[in-house]
Motif scaffolding. Structure first.
Motif, PDB file in Angstrom:
ATOM      1  N   SER A   1      48.474  30.787  26.752  1.00 12.16           N
ATOM      2  CA  SER A   1      47.227  30.870  27.035  1.00 12.16           C
ATOM      3  C   SER A   1      46.294  29.666  26.699  1.00 12.16           C
TER       4      SER A   1
ATOM      5  N   ASP B   1      50.105  29.882  35.325  1.00 12.79           N
ATOM      6  CA  ASP B   1      49.698  30.209  33.957  1.00 12.79           C
ATOM      7  C   ASP B   1      50.266  29.337  32.839  1.00 12.79           C
TER       8      ASP B   1
ATOM      9  N   LEU C   1      43.445  42.093  22.767  1.00 14.89           N
ATOM     10  CA  LEU C   1      43.905  40.799  23.649  1.00 14.89           C
ATOM     11  C   LEU C   1      45.518  40.447  23.703  1.00 14.89           C
TER      12      LEU C   1
ATOM     13  N   ILE D   1      48.267  38.129  24.710  1.00 14.85           N
ATOM     14  CA  ILE D   1      49.000  36.898  25.314  1.00 14.85           C
ATOM     15  C   ILE D   1      50.000  37.014  25.892  1.00 14.85           C
TER      16      ILE D   1
ATOM     17  N   GLY E   1      45.368  23.631  28.357  1.00 16.51           N
ATOM     18  CA  GLY E   1      44.079  24.095  27.849  1.00 16.51           C
ATOM     19  C   GLY E   1      44.279  24.060  26.080  1.00 16.51           C
TER      20      GLY E   1
ATOM     21  N   LYS F   1      40.970  28.141  24.182  1.00 16.07           N
ATOM     22  CA  LYS F   1      39.368  28.772  24.027  1.00 16.07           C
ATOM     23  C   LYS F   1      39.569  30.048  24.409  1.00 16.07           C
ATOM     24  N   THR F   2      40.375  30.755  24.890  1.00 14.13           N
ATOM     25  CA  THR F   2      40.698  31.916  25.373  1.00 14.13           C
ATOM     26  C   THR F   2      40.849  32.911  24.001  1.00 14.13           C
ATOM     27  N   ILE F   3      41.776  32.397  23.122  1.00 16.48           N
ATOM     28  CA  ILE F   3      42.036  32.995  21.865  1.00 16.48           C
ATOM     29  C   ILE F   3      41.002  32.814  20.845  1.00 16.48           C
TER      30      ILE F   3
ATOM     31  N   GLY G   1      47.939  27.425  30.706  1.00 13.99           N
ATOM     32  CA  GLY G   1      47.802  27.171  28.960  1.00 13.99           C
ATOM     33  C   GLY G   1      47.992  26.146  28.300  1.00 13.99           C
TER      34      GLY G   1
ATOM     35  N   LYS H   1      37.588  32.811  21.636  1.00 10.69           N
ATOM     36  CA  LYS H   1      36.581  33.522  22.126  1.00 10.69           C
ATOM     37  C   LYS H   1      37.061  34.820  21.699  1.00 10.69           C
ATOM     38  N   ALA H   2      38.321  35.477  21.834  1.00 10.18           N
ATOM     39  CA  ALA H   2      38.661  36.836  21.332  1.00 10.18           C
ATOM     40  C   ALA H   2      38.533  36.974  19.831  1.00 10.18           C
TER      41      ALA H   2
END
Length: 215
Positions: free
Chosen positions: A9, A58, A2, A4, A65, A12-14, A62, A16-17
């Motif tokens: 970002s 974005d 992934l 970034i 988030g 939660k995106t990181i 980020g 999840k990855a």
């Protein structure tokens, strides 16, 4: 893997990855990372968080988030009245790194009068500030201004808005293909500037094209 991007970002995106066992390649701009740190620190201290910026950008997504609590996004002065609760006691504010400095300072003055405990972090990045200072003088010294950059670039948009407010003969182009010869009728001088992410190759192509059609 992934990747970034520079805009950063949401956490939660990181996370999840990581949970999926993906390799995370973090190319977040160091200045944006600093904004993330400020937001997390102020949230832990019990401050409500506000971000001055473009809601759908974005970078802004980020930033908001980074915390569990809901952050307030302020796109303009009118949003202060609409979105800041009248009884709010503690507010920490950060700024999307490519925002218009003049607008941000006006919003800061209004927020100071509205919130008793205001922690204001002017996180506009240095290159953006320098570009915005430059664009305030360039339109006054030239008959025509050409701003080069992607139509999705926030900092290019700010440069164009400032230039247009000073000199109506200001144009925003992505490449030399967007340039129209009639922009330069009766023009003796042309000022050129570009967004931070605009490739040097594109800038040089635009410059050469303008020189060619105005020769």
């Amino acid at each position: 893997s992934l990747l970034i991007r520079a805009h950063g970002s949401a956490r939660k995106t990181i996370e999840k990855a990581d949970s999926l066992g993906l390799e995370v390649i973090d190319a977040t701009c160091p200045m944006v990372k600093e904004i993330h740190k400020v937001v997390r620190d102020m949230d832990e201290k019990g401050y409500r968080i506000a971000v001055i910026g473009d809601y759908n950008h974005d970078e802004v997504q980020g930033i908001v988030g980074q915390i569990q609590h809901k952050a307030i996004v302020l796109e303009n002065i009118a949003d202060i009245e609409k979105k800041i609760p009248p009884n709010l006691k503690k507010l920490a504010v950060v700024v999307q790194s490519t925002q218009n400095l003049e607008k941000v300072l006006k919003m800061q003055d209004i927020l100071k009068k509205r919130v008793p405990d205001l922690e204001f972090h002017n996180t506009i990045c240095s290159p953006t500030r320098l570009k915005q200072d430059e664009i305030k003088t360039l339109p006054k010294k030239n008959d025509c201004i050409v701003v080069i950059g992607s139509k999705t670039s926030a900092n290019t948009k700010r440069l164009y808005e400032i230039a247009k407010s000073i000199n109506r003969n200001s144009y925003w182009v992505k490449s030399s293909a967007d340039i129209k010869k009639d922009w330069f009728k009766g023009v003796e001088s042309v000022g050129i500037t570009a967004g931070a992410s605009t490739p040097d190759k594109t800038i040089q192509e635009v410059k050469k094209h303008i020189q060619k059609i105005t020769a």
